[in-house]
Design a protein around this motif. Structure first.
Motif, mmCIF file in Angstrom:
data_model
loop_
_atom_site.group_PDB
_atom_site.id
_atom_site.type_symbol
_atom_site.label_atom_id
_atom_site.label_comp_id
_atom_site.label_asym_id
_atom_site.label_seq_id
_atom_site.Cartn_x
_atom_site.Cartn_y
_atom_site.Cartn_z
ATOM 1 N N LYS A 18 1.853 -0.041 7.586
ATOM 2 C CA LYS A 18 1.153 -1.255 8.010
ATOM 3 C C LYS A 18 -0.185 -0.905 8.650
ATOM 4 O O LYS A 18 -1.189 -1.583 8.412
ATOM 5 C CB LYS A 18 2.020 -2.043 8.986
ATOM 6 C CG LYS A 18 3.202 -2.760 8.355
ATOM 7 C CD LYS A 18 3.988 -3.552 9.391
ATOM 8 C CE LYS A 18 5.152 -4.310 8.751
ATOM 9 N NZ LYS A 18 5.928 -5.086 9.744
ATOM 10 N N ARG A 38 -1.075 -7.100 2.491
ATOM 11 C CA ARG A 38 0.015 -7.179 3.453
ATOM 12 C C ARG A 38 1.169 -6.282 2.993
ATOM 13 O O ARG A 38 1.489 -6.227 1.803
ATOM 14 C CB ARG A 38 0.530 -8.621 3.591
ATOM 15 C CG ARG A 38 -0.458 -9.579 4.223
ATOM 16 C CD ARG A 38 -0.586 -9.347 5.720
ATOM 17 N NE ARG A 38 -1.551 -10.279 6.304
ATOM 18 C CZ ARG A 38 -2.828 -9.988 6.513
ATOM 19 N NH1 ARG A 38 -3.297 -8.779 6.181
ATOM 20 N NH2 ARG A 38 -3.635 -10.873 7.049
ATOM 21 N N VAL A 40 5.012 -5.609 2.648
ATOM 22 C CA VAL A 40 6.266 -6.352 2.586
ATOM 23 C C VAL A 40 7.401 -5.350 2.717
ATOM 24 O O VAL A 40 7.585 -4.486 1.853
ATOM 25 C CB VAL A 40 6.399 -7.133 1.266
ATOM 26 C CG1 VAL A 40 7.727 -7.882 1.226
ATOM 27 C CG2 VAL A 40 5.230 -8.096 1.096
ATOM 28 N N SER A 42 11.630 -4.468 3.591
ATOM 29 C CA SER A 42 12.957 -5.058 3.447
ATOM 30 C C SER A 42 13.997 -4.024 3.851
ATOM 31 O O SER A 42 13.732 -2.823 3.800
ATOM 32 C CB SER A 42 13.201 -5.518 2.010
ATOM 33 O OG SER A 42 13.232 -4.406 1.139
ATOM 34 N N GLU A 70 8.805 -2.391 0.582
ATOM 35 C CA GLU A 70 9.155 -2.882 -0.750
ATOM 36 C C GLU A 70 7.931 -2.936 -1.645
ATOM 37 O O GLU A 70 7.958 -2.524 -2.803
ATOM 38 C CB GLU A 70 9.794 -4.256 -0.643
ATOM 39 C CG GLU A 70 10.227 -4.845 -1.973
ATOM 40 C CD GLU A 70 10.917 -6.184 -1.810
ATOM 41 O OE1 GLU A 70 11.176 -6.832 -2.838
ATOM 42 O OE2 GLU A 70 11.208 -6.582 -0.670
ATOM 43 N N SER A 73 1.472 -6.454 -0.955
ATOM 44 C CA SER A 73 0.987 -7.640 -1.661
ATOM 45 C C SER A 73 -0.474 -7.911 -1.323
ATOM 46 O O SER A 73 -0.996 -7.441 -0.314
ATOM 47 C CB SER A 73 1.839 -8.862 -1.296
ATOM 48 O OG SER A 73 1.686 -9.183 0.076
#
Length: 252
Positions: A18, A38, A40, A42, A70, A73
């Motif tokens: 991130k 961004r 993502v 999980s 994951e 995006s």
């Protein structure tokens, strides 16, 4: 005991990713046409269940609270348009992307219309390649005194049409695109792009990036705090394991 290490370490890895993505957003906040990204994440058990169960519900083995990235995006919302008064600047009003021919004949897609003219008189996007007409041909404008209609027709300073720039998209829109970085995308070889008939070209304007500095800085701070918290937790967990091992050794 090792499960705790994996869980905390996975949190650090997700936070680190991130930080990388948010940092790249901030670096490109002034890049015309750039789209923010961004991360993502999980839980690992969801990924495992989908791969083994073919998207059917149901637990597969023991629950393992490990987070993974994951995908990364892209936020495809258009940025604001800015008047520049610069003849070589172009912006797309609507959907679609400019086509640019890069090294080895690779065709890139971008919303960055901060163009220039090279020594041979071709329209280029600096540091990427030469701009392509809607028919896939290079556009030789000759000099910087060219003009572009809203329909995308490019006229040289002598008034001759030298190409047509149209906003183009893959058949499945952004689903077919891969982001290379700095607001540049690619499509699989052989993909036939589709003209966005309702979109127009605006000369003397640029689309700004859609990066909101306040949002990115807030999310960056959250990711930094998460990374620090996981790092501290990992150290504490390691110390507890060492104490437990020492206690067991002393008993034996």
């Amino acid at each position: 005991m090792l499960a705790g290490f994996y869980s905390i370490a996975s949190g650090m890895l997700v936070s680190q990713r991130k930080l990388e993505v948010l940092g790249n957003n901030l670096v490109n906040s002034q890049t015309p046409g750039y789209h923010a990204q961004r991360v993502v994440a999980s839980p690992f058990e969801e990924q495992l269940a989908m791969r083994l169960e073919d998207y059917n519900t149901g637990a597969v083995g023991d629950v393992n609270p490990i987070a993974i990235v994951e995908t990364v995006s892209t936020q495809f919302q258009s940025g604001n348009l800015q008047d520049t008064g610069r003849n070589m600047d172009l912006a797309i009003n609507g959907y679609g992307y400019f086509q640019v021919q890069g090294d080895a004949g690779i065709t890139y897609l971008t919303r960055n219309g901060q163009f220039d003219v090279d020594e041979q008189g071709y329209l280029i996007l600096p540091n990427l390649g030469r701009v392509l007409s809607s028919d896939g041909q290079l556009i030789q404008v000759g000099d910087t005194n060219f003009s572009v209609s809203e329909e995308g027709d490019v006229y040289s300073s002598e008034g001759e049409i030298v190409g047509t720039i149209r906003p183009m998209m893959p058949p499945n829109n952004e689903d077919d695109m891969v982001q290379y970085g700095n607001g540049v995308f690619g499509v699989p070889a052989g993909t036939a792009l589709v003209d966005q008939a309702d979109s127009t070209i605006l000369q003397g304007r640029l689309e700004l990036s859609n990066v909101d500095l306040t949002t990115e800085q807030t999310m960056l701070l959250e990711a930094q705090n998460s990374f620090t918290a996981c790092s501290t937790a990992l150290q504490i967990y390691d110390q507890l394991n060492q104490r437990a091992a020492t206690s067991v050794a002393s008993i034996n």
